[in-house]
Design an enzyme around this catalytic site. Structure first.
Site, short mmCIF file in Angstrom:
data_model
loop_
_atom_site.label_atom_id
_atom_site.label_comp_id
_atom_site.label_asym_id
_atom_site.label_seq_id
_atom_site.Cartn_x
_atom_site.Cartn_y
_atom_site.Cartn_z
N TYR A 1 5.32 14.18 -22.57
CA TYR A 1 4.73 14.10 -21.22
C TYR A 1 3.92 12.83 -20.99
CZ TYR A 1 6.37 18.84 -21.28
OH TYR A 1 7.18 19.95 -21.40
N ASP B 1 7.98 7.57 -20.78
CA ASP B 1 8.24 7.57 -22.22
C ASP B 1 9.74 7.43 -22.47
OD1 ASP B 1 9.37 10.15 -21.83
OD2 ASP B 1 7.48 11.14 -22.35
N HIS C 1 0.83 -1.20 0.00
CA HIS C 1 0.00 0.00 0.00
C HIS C 1 0.87 1.26 0.00
CE1 HIS C 1 -3.19 2.63 2.13
NE2 HIS C 1 -3.35 2.69 0.82
N ASN D 1 4.16 10.27 -19.10
CA ASN D 1 4.75 9.73 -17.88
C ASN D 1 3.70 9.77 -16.78
OD1 ASN D 1 7.54 9.80 -19.04
ND2 ASN D 1 7.12 11.99 -19.03
#
EC number: 5.4.99.62
Length: 132
Positions: free
Chosen positions: A121, A28, A20, A123
């Site tokens: 972007y 990328d 957890h 990611n």
């Protein structure tokens, strides 16, 4: 030989060991990976495997309670963002930070999984939930 689930042994081990609040990043081609952070490089060529391919497999196997994305994805890659948001279960928290902050947060992830994705972007940091 394993018939089902994640076949890549490095990726399967990371997923199997998650607890957890543990975090994993799917990135990328261009995402820098901090020194000392485990890298699972699945990239074979530009565009393959895609960010979405890896995200689909990951979400099939991991309960996610929170994701972190770069704020820049909203303007620089809205189609990717739309696809990400459609895949999330109800109740998943979505947090946006600057791209620089996202890269800094990768210092504390369990692993960065590099894809062949070649769009800006693409990611995401995924924080594991708990099944109880």
């Amino acid at each position: 030989m394993k018939k089902h689930g994640i076949l890549n042994s490095d990726l399967a081990k990371i997923v199997d060991d998650l607890g957890h609040t543990d975090r994993v990043c799917i990135g990328d081609l261009g995402l820098p990976i901090p020194s000392g952070v485990r890298k699972i490089d699945l990239s074979l060529k530009a565009g393959f495997p895609s960010f979405q391919d890896l995200l689909d497999v990951y979400l099939e196997h991991v309960l996610v309670e929170k994701i972190i994305l770069a704020e820049e994805i909203k303007e620089q890659n809205p189609e990717q963002l739309s696809q990400i948001l459609r895949k999330l279960d109800d109740g998943v928290t979505v947090e946006y930070v600057s791209h620089e902050q996202l890269k800094a947060l990768n210092q504390d992830v369990k692993a960065v999984i590099r894809t062949g994705e070649n769009t800006p972007y693409s990611n995401i940091i995924l924080q594991s939930g708990v099944t109880i």
